[in-house]
Design an enzyme around this catalytic site. Structure first.
Site, PDB file in Angstrom:
ATOM      1  N   GLY A 271       0.809  -1.207   0.000  1.00 36.12           N
ATOM      2  CA  GLY A 271       0.000   0.000   0.000  1.00 36.12           C
ATOM      3  C   GLY A 271       0.847   1.263   0.000  1.00 36.12           C
ATOM      4  N   SER A 272       0.375   2.288   0.701  1.00 37.77           N
ATOM      5  CA  SER A 272       0.938   3.634   0.564  1.00 37.77           C
ATOM      6  C   SER A 272       2.354   3.788   1.088  1.00 37.77           C
ATOM      7  CB  SER A 272       0.034   4.642   1.276  1.00 37.77           C
ATOM      8  OG  SER A 272      -1.239   4.679   0.656  1.00 37.77           O
ATOM      9  N   VAL A 273       2.873   2.821   1.877  1.00 40.45           N
ATOM     10  CA  VAL A 273       4.254   2.950   2.328  1.00 40.45           C
ATOM     11  C   VAL A 273       5.229   2.828   1.157  1.00 40.45           C
ATOM     12  CG1 VAL A 273       3.910   2.175   4.703  1.00 40.45           C
ATOM     13  CG2 VAL A 273       4.241   0.485   2.897  1.00 40.45           C
ATOM     14  N   LEU A 274       4.729   2.454  -0.027  1.00 44.50           N
ATOM     15  CA  LEU A 274       5.585   2.372  -1.212  1.00 44.50           C
ATOM     16  C   LEU A 274       5.625   3.694  -1.984  1.00 44.50           C
ATOM     17  CD1 LEU A 274       7.043  -0.313  -1.959  1.00 44.50           C
ATOM     18  CD2 LEU A 274       5.551  -0.434  -3.952  1.00 44.50           C
ATOM     19  N   LYS A 275       4.735   4.615  -1.673  1.00 41.64           N
ATOM     20  CA  LYS A 275       4.661   5.867  -2.421  1.00 41.64           C
ATOM     21  C   LYS A 275       5.951   6.688  -2.381  1.00 41.64           C
ATOM     22  CE  LYS A 275      -0.357   6.347  -2.020  1.00 41.64           C
ATOM     23  NZ  LYS A 275      -1.485   7.016  -1.342  1.00 41.64           N
TER      24      LYS A 275
END
Length: 596
Positions: A317-321
């Site tokens: 999820g968003s921790v890859l952004k």
């Protein structure tokens, strides 16, 4: 003249006649014997041959087969008593014990002898060994010559058994593995089987090095198995090699405690946490909950044995952004101030919609991370070449087996870039359609703490930082640290703030996929990766909570508080000087509904 009596005179005449004739008694035909010569010679030959055969047999036994016969004789009374070599210890970075071996005793029996002891003796034996007399009888019935009654018995109990003086009961010295930290460090340390072989964790990864080398001594036993003489022939056992881990026992306990608290508070299925030294790559803590107690043999089964932080993969999820944003900045496609139009919170790519939880309109790249905008991240990604994104992901270690030397470490999943469609490139940019482990995620964040270099992680204590691989420019890493700090101060990770310290990080909330499909009703994975202190990064803490329920499932609400508990302990034990005044952690208000 006198007259002789006739009957007295006859014997005398006969005697004189016999003497006068000169014939011996042997000449009497009744006493005469006549043996053939061949019979006597045959008898002589038989006797001589028998003596020769006996002589040859004696020479054969004493000269040619003497060693064999001595071995067979020794086999009946001499024994090699094995002296087990103690297994190497597992220590934390400060020398605290994580695994060690203590003396124990195996109790065995010769069934035929012990059965004759009677039921009362078996009941007494069973009470000491914690076994039912019927169970002992059943075990004796399964073997004829030898059977184990119980292994790894406490020495004090073994002495009580010996005091019973039961015929056919014997004892063998061995070692029992003890894990002082129990479930707290179980997924790192692992455990060994009854045969002394490592089955999980470090015990398995370094089993060969830690195995002790057996010794032996030669003894004489009587028919009951009792040692009556020591021959003096002796080979000393050799201890296995100790292993010093990078784990800190104090930090490990704090990580385990916080993960357990988060799982129980939010009614989650499981949780994991990793604490990494930002410059050396040493793993200071690696905790999973639920766990298991390696001291309890009955608990060593089922899914609780899985080291989920290393072996399980999930869509982050968003921790890859931050990595998508970092690549765009590094390639000069955007800057932290570049405006991105996220519109009304809905963006369609070839018929497939992407949405934010609320409309953010025109925002900067920095605010794309602050608000955790899927649309803003997707638009940055679509301005990049698929090959560049794929190259960055693989260089960070996604889709590659971690070189950790730990059993079962997952490689994750990144599909080849040539097959990417625009919608797939867009969703991967914010952590969907790609699978990683928590270990891989923690390692990837080292590019933000090492001026753009990704460094390998290790569970072994290191004395110096390892060489890294340059992924982004140092200036890009610096810009990303500023943006990540803004996420904690004014963004989705405000619950990750620590008074007196500058903190940076990113939250993540992803749908959970099972068997390649998203479940319904929805299941989530909440995560947070934080860096402290931001003025001079020293630690990376990554948290993942699997299937949070209850009142919330967002990473900022579920995982960020656990980060605070762990990071505060790390900062305290490391004597890290505060780098921000208390007032700096009081952030400006932000919208109530934001993505994470």
């Amino acid at each position: 003249m006198m007259r002789r009596t006739p009957h007295l005179d006859r014997p005398a005449r006969h005697k004189r006649a016999t003497v006068r004739s000169g014939r011996p008694f042997a000449a009497n035909p009744l006493l005469a014997q006549s043996l053939p010569v061949w019979r006597s010679k045959l008898l002589q030959c038989i006797l001589v041959t028998a003596f020769l055969l006996l002589g040859m047999r004696a020479v054969w036994l004493q000269v040619f087969t003497g060693d064999f016969l001595q071995q067979q004789g020794a086999y009946r009374y001499a024994r090699n008593v094995e002296l087990p070599g103690i297994r190497g210890r597992i220590l934390d970075r400060d020398g605290d014990m994580l695994a060690t071996s203590v003396p124990a005793t195996t109790v065995w029996a010769i069934p035929e002898d012990l059965r004759s002891a009677g039921p009362d003796a078996l009941r007494s034996l069973g009470r000491l060994l914690g076994m039912d007399a019927g169970a002992i009888e059943a075990r004796l019935a399964t073997a004829r010559h030898f059977v184990y009654l119980k292994r790894q018995v406490e020495p004090a109990v073994a002495r009580q058994v010996a005091a019973l003086k039961l015929r056919g009961v014997g004892f063998t010295g061995e070692f029992r593995r003890v894990y002082p930290q129990g479930a707290v460090a179980s997924h790192v340390v692992g455990f060994i089987g009854r045969d002394g072989k490592g089955l999980e964790g470090i015990e398995l990864a370094h089993d060969e090095d830690m195995q002790g080398q057996q010794g032996h001594r030669r003894v004489i036993r009587d028919r009951l198995g009792n040692i009556v003489e020591d021959t003096g022939i002796f080979q000393a056992p050799r201890a296995g090699r100790d292993h010093v881990l990078s784990i800190s026992n104090k930090i490990q306990y704090a990580a385990y405690k916080q993960v357990k608290q988060a799982v129980e508070e939010f009614q989650a299925k499981a949780g994991s946490a990793i604490v990494v030294d930002a410059h050396t790559g040493e793993i200071l803590a690696l905790a999973n909950y639920p766990g298991y107690d390696p001291n309890d043999a009955m608990a060593l089964r089922g899914g609780a044995l899985r080291n989920k932080a290393i072996t399980d993969i999930y869509e982050p999820g968003s921790v890859l952004k931050p990595f998508t944003v970092a690549l765009g900045v590094d390639l000069g496609k955007v800057t932290p101030a570049t405006p991105i139009d996220t519109g009304n919170g809905r963006f369609v790519i070839n018929g497939a919609p992407i949405s934010d939880t609320s409309a953010h309109g025109l925002i900067s790249v920095s605010d794309v991370l602050r608000y955790s905008s899927n649309i803003g991240t997707a638009k940055i990604a679509l301005g990049l070449a698929p090959r560049d994104m794929w190259a960055m992901f693989t260089t960070l270690g996604f889709g590659q087996p971690p070189q950790l030397g730990f059993p079962g470490a997952a490689a994750g999943r990144v599909r080849p870039y040539k097959s990417w469609r625009p919608i797939e490139q867009a969703t991967m940019s914010y952590g969907n359609g790609i699978a990683v482990s928590l270990l891989q995620l923690a390692r990837a964040y080292t590019i933000f703490t090492n001026d753009g270099k990704v460094i390998p992680l290790t569970l072994e204590k290191r004395s110096a930082p390892p060489p890294g691989v340059q992924v982004i420019a140092p200036a890009t890493a610096q810009a990303m640290r500023t943006m990540l700090e803004n996420v904690v101060v004014n963004g989705t990770a405000r619950q990750g703030r620590i008074q007196g310290y500058r903190v940076g990080g990113k939250t993540g909330t992803a749908y959970k996929a099972e068997n390649g499909r998203y479940t319904f009703p929805r299941k989530y994975i909440a995560s947070f990766v934080g860096i402290v202190p931001m003025s001079a990064p020293r630690f990376i803490v990554a948290i993942m909570i699997d299937e949070p329920g209850g009142r919330s499932h967002y990473g900022g609400q579920v995982a960020a508080p656990a980060f605070v508990g762990i990071a505060s302990t790390v900062l305290q034990f490391s004597n890290t000087t505060p780098d921000a005044p208390v007032s700096d952690v009081i952030a400006a208000p932000i919208p109530a509904e934001i993505d994470d």
